[in-house]
Design a protein around this motif. Structure first.
Motif, PDB file in Angstrom:
ATOM      1  N   LEU A 167     -15.470  58.925  22.992  1.00 26.29           N
ATOM      2  CA  LEU A 167     -15.080  58.647  24.374  1.00 26.29           C
ATOM      3  C   LEU A 167     -16.279  58.281  25.254  1.00 26.29           C
ATOM      4  O   LEU A 167     -16.129  57.541  26.230  1.00 26.29           O
ATOM      5  N   CYS A 168     -17.450  58.795  24.915  1.00 25.30           N
ATOM      6  CA  CYS A 168     -18.638  58.544  25.738  1.00 25.30           C
ATOM      7  C   CYS A 168     -19.432  57.309  25.295  1.00 25.30           C
ATOM      8  O   CYS A 168     -20.371  56.909  25.989  1.00 25.30           O
ATOM      9  N   LYS A 169     -19.071  56.690  24.173  1.00 27.97           N
ATOM     10  CA  LYS A 169     -19.836  55.535  23.674  1.00 27.97           C
ATOM     11  C   LYS A 169     -19.924  54.400  24.682  1.00 27.97           C
ATOM     12  O   LYS A 169     -21.005  53.916  24.986  1.00 27.97           O
ATOM     13  N   GLU A 170     -18.795  53.945  25.178  1.00 30.62           N
ATOM     14  CA  GLU A 170     -18.801  52.785  26.081  1.00 30.62           C
ATOM     15  C   GLU A 170     -19.448  53.100  27.421  1.00 30.62           C
ATOM     16  O   GLU A 170     -20.288  52.321  27.890  1.00 30.62           O
ATOM     17  N   PRO A 171     -19.123  54.214  28.078  1.00 26.48           N
ATOM     18  CA  PRO A 171     -19.842  54.522  29.328  1.00 26.48           C
ATOM     19  C   PRO A 171     -21.354  54.637  29.103  1.00 26.48           C
ATOM     20  O   PRO A 171     -22.140  54.214  29.948  1.00 26.48           O
ATOM     21  N   THR A 172     -21.755  55.177  27.957  1.00 21.55           N
ATOM     22  CA  THR A 172     -23.184  55.305  27.660  1.00 21.55           C
ATOM     23  C   THR A 172     -23.812  53.923  27.479  1.00 21.55           C
ATOM     24  O   THR A 172     -24.885  53.648  28.015  1.00 21.55           O
ATOM     25  N   ARG A 173     -23.145  53.053  26.729  1.00 20.78           N
ATOM     26  CA  ARG A 173     -23.666  51.692  26.515  1.00 20.78           C
ATOM     27  C   ARG A 173     -23.859  50.991  27.860  1.00 20.78           C
ATOM     28  O   ARG A 173     -24.898  50.398  28.117  1.00 20.78           O
ATOM     29  N   GLN A 174     -22.859  51.085  28.727  1.00 22.38           N
ATOM     30  CA  GLN A 174     -22.946  50.431  30.035  1.00 22.38           C
ATOM     31  C   GLN A 174     -24.066  51.028  30.889  1.00 22.38           C
ATOM     32  O   GLN A 174     -24.810  50.300  31.543  1.00 22.38           O
ATOM     33  N   ALA A 175     -24.187  52.332  30.890  1.00 20.90           N
ATOM     34  CA  ALA A 175     -25.227  52.990  31.698  1.00 20.90           C
ATOM     35  C   ALA A 175     -26.617  52.664  31.176  1.00 20.90           C
ATOM     36  O   ALA A 175     -27.529  52.411  31.961  1.00 20.90           O
ATOM     37  N   THR A 228     -17.601  65.602  30.227  1.00 19.43           N
ATOM     38  CA  THR A 228     -18.616  64.872  30.974  1.00 19.43           C
ATOM     39  C   THR A 228     -19.464  64.070  30.013  1.00 19.43           C
ATOM     40  O   THR A 228     -19.968  64.614  29.015  1.00 19.43           O
ATOM     41  N   CYS A 229     -19.624  62.792  30.293  1.00 20.84           N
ATOM     42  CA  CYS A 229     -20.558  61.933  29.562  1.00 20.84           C
ATOM     43  C   CYS A 229     -21.817  61.828  30.437  1.00 20.84           C
ATOM     44  O   CYS A 229     -21.709  61.713  31.652  1.00 20.84           O
ATOM     45  N   ALA A 230     -22.975  61.871  29.789  1.00 26.32           N
ATOM     46  CA  ALA A 230     -24.221  61.889  30.574  1.00 26.32           C
ATOM     47  C   ALA A 230     -25.323  61.135  29.845  1.00 26.32           C
ATOM     48  O   ALA A 230     -25.240  60.872  28.646  1.00 26.32           O
ATOM     49  N   LEU A 231     -26.364  60.814  30.596  1.00 26.26           N
ATOM     50  CA  LEU A 231     -27.611  60.303  30.026  1.00 26.26           C
ATOM     51  C   LEU A 231     -28.644  61.397  30.190  1.00 26.26           C
ATOM     52  O   LEU A 231     -28.731  62.045  31.232  1.00 26.26           O
ATOM     53  N   SER A 248     -24.730  62.844  35.010  1.00 28.14           N
ATOM     54  CA  SER A 248     -23.382  62.506  34.574  1.00 28.14           C
ATOM     55  C   SER A 248     -23.104  61.040  34.887  1.00 28.14           C
ATOM     56  O   SER A 248     -23.379  60.575  35.993  1.00 28.14           O
ATOM     57  N   ILE A 249     -22.541  60.320  33.910  1.00 28.39           N
ATOM     58  CA  ILE A 249     -22.226  58.905  34.103  1.00 28.39           C
ATOM     59  C   ILE A 249     -20.733  58.626  34.072  1.00 28.39           C
ATOM     60  O   ILE A 249     -20.284  57.581  34.526  1.00 28.39           O
ATOM     61  N   ALA A 250     -19.950  59.539  33.509  1.00 23.70           N
ATOM     62  CA  ALA A 250     -18.494  59.325  33.420  1.00 23.70           C
ATOM     63  C   ALA A 250     -17.807  60.635  33.050  1.00 23.70           C
ATOM     64  O   ALA A 250     -18.439  61.566  32.551  1.00 23.70           O
ATOM     65  N   GLY A 271     -36.624  53.211  33.858  1.00 24.22           N
ATOM     66  CA  GLY A 271     -37.369  54.423  34.170  1.00 24.22           C
ATOM     67  C   GLY A 271     -37.525  55.385  33.022  1.00 24.22           C
ATOM     68  O   GLY A 271     -37.552  56.583  33.241  1.00 24.22           O
ATOM     69  N   GLY A 272     -37.644  54.896  31.821  1.00 25.69           N
ATOM     70  CA  GLY A 272     -37.952  55.788  30.723  1.00 25.69           C
ATOM     71  C   GLY A 272     -36.860  55.866  29.688  1.00 25.69           C
ATOM     72  O   GLY A 272     -35.728  55.465  29.934  1.00 25.69           O
ATOM     73  N   PRO A 273     -37.229  56.394  28.533  1.00 24.91           N
ATOM     74  CA  PRO A 273     -36.244  56.481  27.449  1.00 24.91           C
ATOM     75  C   PRO A 273     -35.154  57.499  27.777  1.00 24.91           C
ATOM     76  O   PRO A 273     -35.432  58.576  28.262  1.00 24.91           O
ATOM     77  N   ARG A 274     -33.947  57.105  27.532  1.00 25.16           N
ATOM     78  CA  ARG A 274     -32.789  57.971  27.750  1.00 25.16           C
ATOM     79  C   ARG A 274     -31.870  57.838  26.551  1.00 25.16           C
ATOM     80  O   ARG A 274     -31.932  56.861  25.809  1.00 25.16           O
ATOM     81  N   HIS A 275     -31.001  58.806  26.398  1.00 26.47           N
ATOM     82  CA  HIS A 275     -29.967  58.681  25.384  1.00 26.47           C
ATOM     83  C   HIS A 275     -28.684  59.329  25.904  1.00 26.47           C
ATOM     84  O   HIS A 275     -28.716  60.150  26.819  1.00 26.47           O
ATOM     85  N   GLY A 276     -27.592  58.911  25.336  1.00 28.96           N
ATOM     86  CA  GLY A 276     -26.304  59.433  25.771  1.00 28.96           C
ATOM     87  C   GLY A 276     -26.023  60.786  25.168  1.00 28.96           C
ATOM     88  O   GLY A 276     -26.482  61.117  24.080  1.00 28.96           O
ATOM     89  N   THR A 277     -25.267  61.571  25.894  1.00 29.21           N
ATOM     90  CA  THR A 277     -24.843  62.876  25.420  1.00 29.21           C
ATOM     91  C   THR A 277     -23.522  63.216  26.094  1.00 29.21           C
ATOM     92  O   THR A 277     -23.069  62.491  26.974  1.00 29.21           O
ATOM     93  N   SER A 278     -22.905  64.272  25.669  1.00 33.41           N
ATOM     94  CA  SER A 278     -21.706  64.755  26.343  1.00 33.41           C
ATOM     95  C   SER A 278     -21.833  66.261  26.505  1.00 33.41           C
ATOM     96  O   SER A 278     -22.533  66.923  25.749  1.00 33.41           O
TER      97      SER A 278
END
Length: 156
Positions: A112-120, A149-152, A89-91, A126-133
Motif C-alpha cells: 500500500l505504501c509503494k506508490e506514495p513512497t515512489r511519488q514522495a 501511515t506511510c512515511a519517508l 508521514s506522506i500518506a 535533501g539527503g538519502p531517504r527511504h520509504g517505511t510504514s
C-alpha cells in the motif's frame, strides 16, 4: 375630525400597514446562497480519523516523528517538523480485511505504501531517504482498525 376624515385616515393607515407587512413578509427574489458543503470523500469504516483517539501510532500526512530504531524513543512519537526528526508521514492507507497474521499485515502495508513512497521520493531533496510504514499491531487489526501511515525516513 369628521367621520369622513377618520375613515380616510383609517384607510391610509391600513394601506401603510399592509405595505409594510408586504415588504417584510414578501419572499426574497434572491434567497441567500447556502454555504458550499465541504468536499470530503467517505472513508471506509473503521478507519482512523484525526478526531478519534487511535491506540497505536498513526500520523496524518505532513506529520514529522521520531522512530524507535533511529532515536531514543519507545514508540514512534510526533515532533514539530522544525525540530530534529527521523521521518515524515506522506500518506495514510487502509489495510484490506482478511489478513491472517503479522507477516500478512506487513506485506500489505509495504504494498500500500509503494506508490506514495515512489511519488514522495521523486519530489524529495535533501539527503538519502527511504520509504517505511508505521506498524499496526495484530490485536488492533483484529478489532477492525485498518489505518496505517506511510512515511519517508532518513537512512540509518
Amino acid at each position: 375630525m369628521s367621520g369622513r376624515q377618520k375613515t380616510v385616515l383609517t384607510a391610509v393607515v391600513a394601506v401603510v400597514l399592509a405595505a409594510v407587512a408586504a415588504v417584510l413578509l414578501w419572499p426574497d427574489p434572491h434567497p441567500p446562497v447556502a454555504a458550499p458543503q465541504p468536499a470530503h470523500s467517505p472513508s471506509p469504516a473503521p478507519s482512523p480519523s484525526p478526531s478519534k483517539e487511535i491506540p497505536y501510532p498513526y500520523f496524518t500526512p505532513g506529520t514529522c516523528f521520531q522512530v524507535p530504531r533511529l532515536s531514543n524513543v519507545q514508540q514512534p512519537t510526533a515532533v514539530p517538523c522544525d525540530q530534529p526528526h527521523d521521518a515524515e508521514s506522506i500518506a495514510n492507507a487502509d489495510l484490506p480485511d482478511g489478513l491472517a497474521d503479522l507477516p500478512a499485515i506487513f506485506r500489505s502495508m509495504t504494498e500500500l505504501c509503494k506508490e506514495p513512497t515512489r511519488q514522495a521520493l521523486a519530489r524529495t531533496t535533501g539527503g538519502p531517504r527511504h520509504g517505511t510504514s508505521v506498524g499496526l499491531p495484530v490485536e488492533f487489526y483484529q478489532q477492525g482498525m485498518r489505518g496505517i501511515t506511510c512515511a519517508l525516513t532518513f537512512k540509518a
